[in-house]
Scaffold this motif. Sequence first.
Motif, PDB file in Angstrom:
ATOM      1  N   LEU A  69      97.132  58.370  67.216  1.00 46.40           N
ATOM      2  CA  LEU A  69      97.443  56.979  67.559  1.00 46.40           C
ATOM      3  C   LEU A  69      98.759  56.530  66.932  1.00 46.40           C
ATOM      4  O   LEU A  69      99.551  55.842  67.571  1.00 46.40           O
ATOM      5  CB  LEU A  69      96.318  56.042  67.112  1.00 46.40           C
ATOM      6  N   ARG A  70      99.003  56.925  65.691  1.00 43.68           N
ATOM      7  CA  ARG A  70     100.273  56.573  65.045  1.00 43.68           C
ATOM      8  C   ARG A  70     101.451  57.195  65.788  1.00 43.68           C
ATOM      9  O   ARG A  70     102.470  56.550  65.997  1.00 43.68           O
ATOM     10  CB  ARG A  70     100.282  57.019  63.578  1.00 43.68           C
ATOM     11  N   ALA A  71     101.311  58.459  66.194  1.00 40.29           N
ATOM     12  CA  ALA A  71     102.395  59.133  66.910  1.00 40.29           C
ATOM     13  C   ALA A  71     102.679  58.451  68.239  1.00 40.29           C
ATOM     14  O   ALA A  71     103.841  58.242  68.606  1.00 40.29           O
ATOM     15  CB  ALA A  71     102.044  60.602  67.140  1.00 40.29           C
ATOM     16  N   SER A  93     106.075  53.251  71.138  1.00 45.17           N
ATOM     17  CA  SER A  93     105.817  52.087  71.986  1.00 45.17           C
ATOM     18  C   SER A  93     105.136  52.455  73.296  1.00 45.17           C
ATOM     19  O   SER A  93     105.337  51.802  74.308  1.00 45.17           O
ATOM     20  CB  SER A  93     107.121  51.328  72.277  1.00 45.17           C
ATOM     21  N   MET A  94     104.352  53.485  73.285  1.00 41.44           N
ATOM     22  CA  MET A  94     103.634  53.925  74.483  1.00 41.44           C
ATOM     23  C   MET A  94     102.268  53.231  74.514  1.00 41.44           C
ATOM     24  O   MET A  94     101.231  53.841  74.345  1.00 41.44           O
ATOM     25  CB  MET A  94     103.497  55.451  74.480  1.00 41.44           C
ATOM     26  N   MET A 100     100.292  51.890  76.768  1.00 42.48           N
ATOM     27  CA  MET A 100      99.221  52.263  77.706  1.00 42.48           C
ATOM     28  C   MET A 100      98.533  53.553  77.254  1.00 42.48           C
ATOM     29  O   MET A 100      97.313  53.672  77.342  1.00 42.48           O
ATOM     30  CB  MET A 100      99.757  52.393  79.123  1.00 42.48           C
ATOM     31  N   HIS A 101      99.312  54.510  76.770  1.00 38.35           N
ATOM     32  CA  HIS A 101      98.724  55.741  76.246  1.00 38.35           C
ATOM     33  C   HIS A 101      97.911  55.436  74.987  1.00 38.35           C
ATOM     34  O   HIS A 101      96.847  56.025  74.781  1.00 38.35           O
ATOM     35  CB  HIS A 101      99.805  56.777  75.947  1.00 38.35           C
ATOM     36  N   ALA A 102      98.431  54.550  74.156  1.00 37.32           N
ATOM     37  CA  ALA A 102      97.703  54.179  72.938  1.00 37.32           C
ATOM     38  C   ALA A 102      96.379  53.503  73.286  1.00 37.32           C
ATOM     39  O   ALA A 102      95.343  53.808  72.678  1.00 37.32           O
ATOM     40  CB  ALA A 102      98.564  53.259  72.065  1.00 37.32           C
ATOM     41  N   LEU A 103      96.383  52.619  74.268  1.00 42.32           N
ATOM     42  CA  LEU A 103      95.139  51.961  74.679  1.00 42.32           C
ATOM     43  C   LEU A 103      94.138  52.974  75.224  1.00 42.32           C
ATOM     44  O   LEU A 103      92.955  52.937  74.891  1.00 42.32           O
ATOM     45  CB  LEU A 103      95.414  50.898  75.741  1.00 42.32           C
ATOM     46  N   GLY A 104      94.614  53.883  76.064  1.00 39.57           N
ATOM     47  CA  GLY A 104      93.731  54.898  76.628  1.00 39.57           C
ATOM     48  C   GLY A 104      93.153  55.805  75.562  1.00 39.57           C
ATOM     49  O   GLY A 104      91.954  56.098  75.555  1.00 39.57           O
ATOM     50  N   LEU A 105      94.010  56.242  74.646  1.00 41.92           N
ATOM     51  CA  LEU A 105      93.558  57.112  73.566  1.00 41.92           C
ATOM     52  C   LEU A 105      92.569  56.382  72.664  1.00 41.92           C
ATOM     53  O   LEU A 105      91.524  56.922  72.310  1.00 41.92           O
ATOM     54  CB  LEU A 105      94.753  57.617  72.755  1.00 41.92           C
ATOM     55  N   PHE A 106      92.883  55.145  72.311  1.00 45.38           N
ATOM     56  CA  PHE A 106      92.000  54.352  71.465  1.00 45.38           C
ATOM     57  C   PHE A 106      90.616  54.213  72.102  1.00 45.38           C
ATOM     58  O   PHE A 106      89.595  54.416  71.452  1.00 45.38           O
ATOM     59  CB  PHE A 106      92.615  52.978  71.217  1.00 45.38           C
ATOM     60  N   ALA A 147     101.683  49.541  68.554  1.00 42.88           N
ATOM     61  CA  ALA A 147     102.161  50.053  69.850  1.00 42.88           C
ATOM     62  C   ALA A 147     102.304  48.925  70.854  1.00 42.88           C
ATOM     63  O   ALA A 147     103.295  48.852  71.592  1.00 42.88           O
ATOM     64  CB  ALA A 147     101.207  51.115  70.384  1.00 42.88           C
ATOM     65  N   CYS A 148     101.329  48.037  70.893  1.00 41.26           N
ATOM     66  CA  CYS A 148     101.388  46.914  71.835  1.00 41.26           C
ATOM     67  C   CYS A 148     102.497  45.939  71.473  1.00 41.26           C
ATOM     68  O   CYS A 148     103.224  45.471  72.343  1.00 41.26           O
ATOM     69  CB  CYS A 148     100.042  46.198  71.886  1.00 41.26           C
ATOM     70  N   GLU A 149     102.632  45.644  70.191  1.00 45.16           N
ATOM     71  CA  GLU A 149     103.688  44.723  69.760  1.00 45.16           C
ATOM     72  C   GLU A 149     105.074  45.280  70.055  1.00 45.16           C
ATOM     73  O   GLU A 149     105.954  44.566  70.518  1.00 45.16           O
ATOM     74  CB  GLU A 149     103.567  44.423  68.275  1.00 45.16           C
ATOM     75  N   ALA A 150     105.272  46.561  69.786  1.00 43.77           N
ATOM     76  CA  ALA A 150     106.575  47.180  70.018  1.00 43.77           C
ATOM     77  C   ALA A 150     106.950  47.159  71.493  1.00 43.77           C
ATOM     78  O   ALA A 150     108.125  47.146  71.847  1.00 43.77           O
ATOM     79  CB  ALA A 150     106.579  48.616  69.495  1.00 43.77           C
TER      80      ALA A 150
END
Length: 123
Positions: A57-59, A64-65, A67-73, A94-97
């Motif tokens: 998730l940090r990577a 600033s990805m 959508m990928h962060a949301l899916g992974l989370f 990720a969302c803020e960035a």
Amino acid sequence: ALELSRALQLQGLRPDRLTFSALLTAKASGWQESLQLVRGMWLHSLAPDDFAGNAALRAVGTQSMWMHALGLFTQLQHDALKDDALACEALVAACEASGQHSACAELLLQVDQCGKHALMEAM
């Protein structure tokens, strides 16, 4: 990191959760490779633990990805990632960035107290 994982398999060794976690934190060269390593865990029937999930998730979040962060989370939550403040913070970052405050807020408010706490701290 992916090459090392493949090399282990060619030698007849099966990477375990610790191997993948170490690769995620020490060797993953970017968000795409981090996602591939998490997928590799799932292919080996290994659920990512909090350590591996947070590293991925940090990577993803640092790029600033969102959508990928949301899916992974979401997938990690399904695989028993605990309501972890580090995971929530990585998702918020990720969302803020990416300027996606409302998308992030909506999801985090559905995730339990962890999401509410991390969202309040980040804003």
